[in-house]
Design a protein around this motif. Sequence first.
Motif, PDB file in Angstrom:
ATOM      1  N   GLY A  17       0.847  -1.186   0.000  1.00  0.00           N
ATOM      2  CA  GLY A  17       0.000   0.000   0.000  1.00  0.00           C
ATOM      3  C   GLY A  17       0.881   1.233   0.000  1.00  0.00           C
ATOM      4  O   GLY A  17       2.078   1.161   0.287  1.00  0.00           O
ATOM      5  N   ARG A  67      -6.880   7.528  -1.583  1.00  0.00           N
ATOM      6  CA  ARG A  67      -6.698   6.384  -0.701  1.00  0.00           C
ATOM      7  C   ARG A  67      -7.461   5.191  -1.293  1.00  0.00           C
ATOM      8  O   ARG A  67      -8.648   5.290  -1.604  1.00  0.00           O
ATOM      9  CB  ARG A  67      -7.304   6.769   0.652  1.00  0.00           C
ATOM     10  N   GLU A  68      -6.782   4.083  -1.479  1.00  0.00           N
ATOM     11  CA  GLU A  68      -7.453   2.932  -2.085  1.00  0.00           C
ATOM     12  C   GLU A  68      -8.640   2.456  -1.240  1.00  0.00           C
ATOM     13  O   GLU A  68      -9.646   2.019  -1.770  1.00  0.00           O
ATOM     14  CB  GLU A  68      -6.467   1.779  -2.280  1.00  0.00           C
ATOM     15  N   ALA A  69      -8.516   2.551   0.076  1.00  0.00           N
ATOM     16  CA  ALA A  69      -9.617   2.088   0.927  1.00  0.00           C
ATOM     17  C   ALA A  69     -10.863   2.918   0.701  1.00  0.00           C
ATOM     18  O   ALA A  69     -11.975   2.416   0.798  1.00  0.00           O
ATOM     19  CB  ALA A  69      -9.210   2.161   2.394  1.00  0.00           C
ATOM     20  N   ARG A  91     -11.556   4.563  -2.180  1.00  0.00           N
ATOM     21  CA  ARG A  91     -12.022   4.290  -3.546  1.00  0.00           C
ATOM     22  C   ARG A  91     -12.695   2.923  -3.629  1.00  0.00           C
ATOM     23  O   ARG A  91     -13.438   2.651  -4.565  1.00  0.00           O
ATOM     24  CB  ARG A  91     -10.863   4.332  -4.539  1.00  0.00           C
ATOM     25  N   GLY A  92     -12.401   2.041  -2.668  1.00  0.00           N
ATOM     26  CA  GLY A  92     -13.112   0.756  -2.635  1.00  0.00           C
ATOM     27  C   GLY A  92     -12.460  -0.336  -3.460  1.00  0.00           C
ATOM     28  O   GLY A  92     -12.980  -1.432  -3.567  1.00  0.00           O
ATOM     29  N   ARG A  93     -11.341  -0.039  -4.068  1.00  0.00           N
ATOM     30  CA  ARG A  93     -10.606  -1.122  -4.724  1.00  0.00           C
ATOM     31  C   ARG A  93      -9.137  -0.777  -4.887  1.00  0.00           C
ATOM     32  O   ARG A  93      -8.756   0.371  -5.004  1.00  0.00           O
ATOM     33  CB  ARG A  93     -11.221  -1.518  -6.060  1.00  0.00           C
ATOM     34  N   GLN A  94      -8.337  -1.834  -4.874  1.00  0.00           N
ATOM     35  CA  GLN A  94      -6.904  -1.653  -5.107  1.00  0.00           C
ATOM     36  C   GLN A  94      -6.672  -1.500  -6.601  1.00  0.00           C
ATOM     37  O   GLN A  94      -7.324  -2.157  -7.409  1.00  0.00           O
ATOM     38  CB  GLN A  94      -6.159  -2.868  -4.573  1.00  0.00           C
ATOM     39  N   THR A  95      -5.731  -0.650  -6.964  1.00  0.00           N
ATOM     40  CA  THR A  95      -5.429  -0.478  -8.382  1.00  0.00           C
ATOM     41  C   THR A  95      -4.739  -1.728  -8.929  1.00  0.00           C
ATOM     42  O   THR A  95      -4.221  -2.557  -8.182  1.00  0.00           O
ATOM     43  CB  THR A  95      -4.470   0.705  -8.618  1.00  0.00           C
ATOM     44  N   GLY A  96      -4.729  -1.809 -10.252  1.00  0.00           N
ATOM     45  CA  GLY A  96      -4.006  -2.896 -10.894  1.00  0.00           C
ATOM     46  C   GLY A  96      -2.527  -2.850 -10.526  1.00  0.00           C
ATOM     47  O   GLY A  96      -1.903  -3.887 -10.295  1.00  0.00           O
ATOM     48  N   ARG A  97      -1.965  -1.650 -10.447  1.00  0.00           N
ATOM     49  CA  ARG A  97      -0.553  -1.496 -10.082  1.00  0.00           C
ATOM     50  C   ARG A  97      -0.283  -2.103  -8.711  1.00  0.00           C
ATOM     51  O   ARG A  97       0.680  -2.844  -8.521  1.00  0.00           O
ATOM     52  CB  ARG A  97      -0.196  -0.009 -10.080  1.00  0.00           C
ATOM     53  N   GLN A 118      -1.949  -4.404  -7.112  1.00  0.00           N
ATOM     54  CA  GLN A 118      -2.076  -5.852  -7.117  1.00  0.00           C
ATOM     55  C   GLN A 118      -0.886  -6.508  -7.799  1.00  0.00           C
ATOM     56  O   GLN A 118      -0.420  -7.566  -7.373  1.00  0.00           O
ATOM     57  CB  GLN A 118      -3.371  -6.244  -7.825  1.00  0.00           C
ATOM     58  N   GLU A 119      -0.416  -5.869  -8.857  1.00  0.00           N
ATOM     59  CA  GLU A 119       0.742  -6.397  -9.571  1.00  0.00           C
ATOM     60  C   GLU A 119       1.965  -6.429  -8.641  1.00  0.00           C
ATOM     61  O   GLU A 119       2.710  -7.401  -8.611  1.00  0.00           O
ATOM     62  CB  GLU A 119       1.000  -5.469 -10.760  1.00  0.00           C
TER      63      GLU A 119
END
Lengths: 239, 239, 239, 239, 239, 239
Positions: F64, F76-78, F80-86, F88-89
């Motif tokens: 994070g 903030r990803e939390a 926005r409700g989802r983690q970005t592709g970046r 997760q990669e």
Amino acid sequence: MRAAGRRPDELRPVSLDVDVNRYAEGSCLARFGHTHVLCTASVEDRVPGWLKGGGQGWVTAEYGMLPRATDQRTDREASRGRQTGRTQEIQRLVGRSLRAVTDLKALGELQIRIDCDVLQADGGTRTAAITGGYVALAMACRHLQEIKALATWPLTTGVAAISCGLVGGEPRLDLDYEEDSGAEADANFVLTGDGNLVEVQVTAERATFSEAQLLALLALARKGTTDLAALQQQALKRR
Amino acid sequence: MRAAGRRPDELRPVSLDVDVNRYAEGSCLARFGHTHVLCTASVEDRVPGWLKGGGQGWVTAEYGMLPRATDQRTDREASRGRQTGRTQEIQRLVGRSLRAVTDLKALGELQIRIDCDVLQADGGTRTAAITGGYVALAMACRHLQEIKALATWPLTTGVAAISCGLVGGEPRLDLDYEEDSGAEADANFVLTGDGNLVEVQVTAERATFSEAQLLALLALARKGTTDLAALQQQALKRR
Amino acid sequence: MRAAGRRPDELRPVSLDVDVNRYAEGSCLARFGHTHVLCTASVEDRVPGWLKGGGQGWVTAEYGMLPRATDQRTDREASRGRQTGRTQEIQRLVGRSLRAVTDLKALGELQIRIDCDVLQADGGTRTAAITGGYVALAMACRHLQEIKALATWPLTTGVAAISCGLVGGEPRLDLDYEEDSGAEADANFVLTGDGNLVEVQVTAERATFSEAQLLALLALARKGTTDLAALQQQALKRR
Amino acid sequence: MRAAGRRPDELRPVSLDVDVNRYAEGSCLARFGHTHVLCTASVEDRVPGWLKGGGQGWVTAEYGMLPRATDQRTDREASRGRQTGRTQEIQRLVGRSLRAVTDLKALGELQIRIDCDVLQADGGTRTAAITGGYVALAMACRHLQEIKALATWPLTTGVAAISCGLVGGEPRLDLDYEEDSGAEADANFVLTGDGNLVEVQVTAERATFSEAQLLALLALARKGTTDLAALQQQALKRR
Amino acid sequence: MRAAGRRPDELRPVSLDVDVNRYAEGSCLARFGHTHVLCTASVEDRVPGWLKGGGQGWVTAEYGMLPRATDQRTDREASRGRQTGRTQEIQRLVGRSLRAVTDLKALGELQIRIDCDVLQADGGTRTAAITGGYVALAMACRHLQEIKALATWPLTTGVAAISCGLVGGEPRLDLDYEEDSGAEADANFVLTGDGNLVEVQVTAERATFSEAQLLALLALARKGTTDLAALQQQALKRR
Amino acid sequence: MRAAGRRPDELRPVSLDVDVNRYAEGSCLARFGHTHVLCTASVEDRVPGWLKGGGQGWVTAEYGMLPRATDQRTDREASRGRQTGRTQEIQRLVGRSLRAVTDLKALGELQIRIDCDVLQADGGTRTAAITGGYVALAMACRHLQEIKALATWPLTTGVAAISCGLVGGEPRLDLDYEEDSGAEADANFVLTGDGNLVEVQVTAERATFSEAQLLALLALARKGTTDLAALQQQALKRR
């Protein structure tokens, strides 16, 4: 024999109370026996993006059920984070049915949102939502007329809906939850004030059905919606 | 001068109607002026995972507002896909307040869910939810007692809540929406039937406040919740 | 005049190709003119939680559309994070239609999932999904029979579906996208191999419709599904 | 006796280190014993939509906790896909507290976002976030002043916050996690530099509490925030 | 020995069929053995917000897999409500690879979206998506050229991709699913038509690897992508 | 010339501080110049469902970035409700890299979660996360060894990672953000303590690259990770 001695072609006691919400431009509490649906009509002066500038309005509907509207509590859709397929199917049906009797051009660039919230559910919530939703919609239009926001009356005719089904081989009008659970087939019919069809949905639940049975169900629905149309007119006059 | 000639320390007309839902183990429609909150209590025979096998129960609450409960329609949380922070804050407060007067061991491994749905909102919805939620909870406990599902009575005392605030420098009880919008500070107090404090929340909105003002607000709340406790007792007896 | 000189009661060229997926227990690529739907049937040895231990199986369906199946690209549901109401409505219809001809007790505690993915869409995707989905389902059942996983054959009869509608006042069978866009009413009928009705859905789009028109549409659908049932039988034999 | 021989009215060792982030317009690492909260202030030249063109600014806060800030790892909110109710409640409190000492008109159409991220948590994270957040906010304002982006100084006074609670009947200041877990009641007080109240939150956890106990907790908080205000001033000067 | 008697440096039978979708500006069904990926290119006349007014275009890709593309059915991402990390990783790779051979300025303010949907998966889906995606992209560019929407040809060279890996110590080209599952290391290489490298991704799965092994894999990939580039040219000419 | 007079093959000042979190079983604050990544290792005695009962453990990672870790604040990803592709990669890469040096059987049925949170970002956060994550992992293993929870040491060798890239045609080690933004190609290499390769990722950003350039980058990375491996050993000894 049906509960409370009802005949196969008899509606449950129905009441349509208007002006039950002090903020909405139109409102109606529709009660079909123990099924209670609170309908409000909210006027907004902006239409969805894809309609902007086209000079026509929109009517749409949303549907919800309180968690303890039913015998067993169901999870709150807001806390689950998504509406069920059933909810979406119903709100699309309600919106379509009301748009079928609305001249969207006559409405002008306004949107009317009909919210149908089930306070208590004993079968037939979607048809109660359409029947009560029409009353709320008509009241909102009357409000718009009174404040001179409409050039012409936008509702082309009335619309009402009722469920019916085959229970033990017998066609019955206005099923309650218990009848619905055991029906071989259930149906929802939406008809206009002048007897035309807006929507027909018939579904085999425990047994497929014949064309003759389809027509028997339609005959029941025609009788039921005729009665409902009269009640709608009374409710709108009463105000 | 307040609307309808209310004195600063006067509640709006309050009614607590019980048995308003035919399925719930307990139910209460709490009305504080134009604020109407429908509260149901649903008993479930399974507790949350982290309590399993511990021999104690749980009481929790959820809160929702119909889209047109307010003057301007708000989006439906179920269709937005998440509950707002405000909703979560309120339902946590309601649950905490009710648990404060519940002996969870006496309840046994049962969960009681209190659903508080705002049909119409004119300020003070969270305190109405607590006040009506207690009545629904008590009725559900009485039901459990009647069916011999409880060894001992699990509610240690009653609980009621009220909002108040500083408006134009004056401490006032039970603000309506218009007063609330212009208040310098607003407060929510939750008190037990024996006059103890369960929760105090005071927030500066337009101006900070002094210790003396905090105490003045508390005095108002004490008076208001005493009256509410009497109404709760009447509602529970009436049944 | 219809495109390609079609008569009002004529289907588009239809093909049902089986074994188009090397992993699925059953599969069928259903083509109705330019509408192409890939249907697979996947057998799983666990049923949904609410059926566990009840000795009966389940058949369910999911529906999806590739982003460029349509003339204008639509957003991918997986990237939007939710399925549309339309998608949910369709997959519920497909599942219901296939369960109507399945003896779930005869299936035993197995679940068959039918995935219907639209590769290209030119109207009538949901009825193509039901028609092709039935072929995939039947092939999966045959596979289960071959590996001795079934005591008795679980399909009670066949099922096929077709859309029709009123265009310029004329009842027409198997609308393509252009016809569908301009229809006064459109309908989807699901019929069994022995001519019974499973589902009737008729919707007023630009005009309400009469009982006579409903019956005219049903007559067309009966003709269409009779032809489709024959094609389904050929497809299943060809293998 | 408290851990490390603390008196009931004694803060844990507190440090407020500024300029701990090279990009933020203001930053402060607030440490209250083992509780470490990293606060940054980010200036943006666009306000939320509902404030556009109104000539006033906005201050808002977000709060997060690293998964292993706590003794037992908690799931990452970003991977769960939603913020908990607790997180939302805290970030709303922090934002409200900082806005209470900000003249939003003096700020002009700018937004300052305060991010409070808990690196390690041992009780009192929300009050540390407010106390450190104020320092970050003040530094961002000073930065804006230095680049001539402000006509007048927008902070009307300072603000600091502290938790306290009743533990074994004794009022104690600045609870650590272990004390907090066993407290009968816990409280968060937010006070301005001139001794006024911004927010009071007191919650019964294991026992209800009296007015006298509320006042005892407030007296502790007043002492604690006075000390914190002095530390804030030192931190801001040190730079 | 490999399945079907393949040599270590031999591709599976590869076909690239164009014009497989009647709506898309470009399309290609890429088959590498049993791996089938349907690629469409959709031209849109609006670029992402952050590019607006900059006079340059964008190429992006999305990737999906039908639920029964694989031996065991996987859940549909649209119904789970989020794309997996794997999906996002792949679609980022495909987009990057295609942008590497596109002169975005020459494209002008247009966006081309490449959708890669896996109908059947037997290893190597991401490299098939790149290889087929390039063909769809080139066809869309040709379409734009034909309608005079391009001043200059925007593709600077071709691009193709292939997987390879170490299996039992042996470097092998174009792994199928079974080989991939047992490989010590697997690699994806993306090369341009003129033999330059666009992307190298090598991952130790069961054993780390040496620089010599990296070079052996690269040599295989170079051979494979040279063959693929020839097939791409044939596919584009055939049309 | 590089910032601060760095040579092309020179790392930024690197520090690896251990025991920076009082709760985690292992922790390390990895600083590469202005890039600061806080890594914690959390031991859990339950493995993911698909590994249960298999007698082997699991190592996984999450990543994070604090909203103001970067020059411009990111959402903030939390919230926005989802983690970005970046995101997760990156977390998939970190997990894979650490598992490559872990004997999961030797670990037994335990899971170690590595949380990598970027406090400040100036390029190379993912490689800093791997390098610091290894130190945290090793410390957690040492802790498990000390409490006799391990039969044998589960780490087969060390692992470190570094970024490099082509800037103005020159291969450079350990790019900072500014260099990275202008690089023609950038690369991440993960190498074991004994010089083997775990992961190679090279991406053309502004220009494709040749095999010779790939080898030049690998040579730089080999030098860099050799230095990092020495620093890791010192950090682990220092404790």
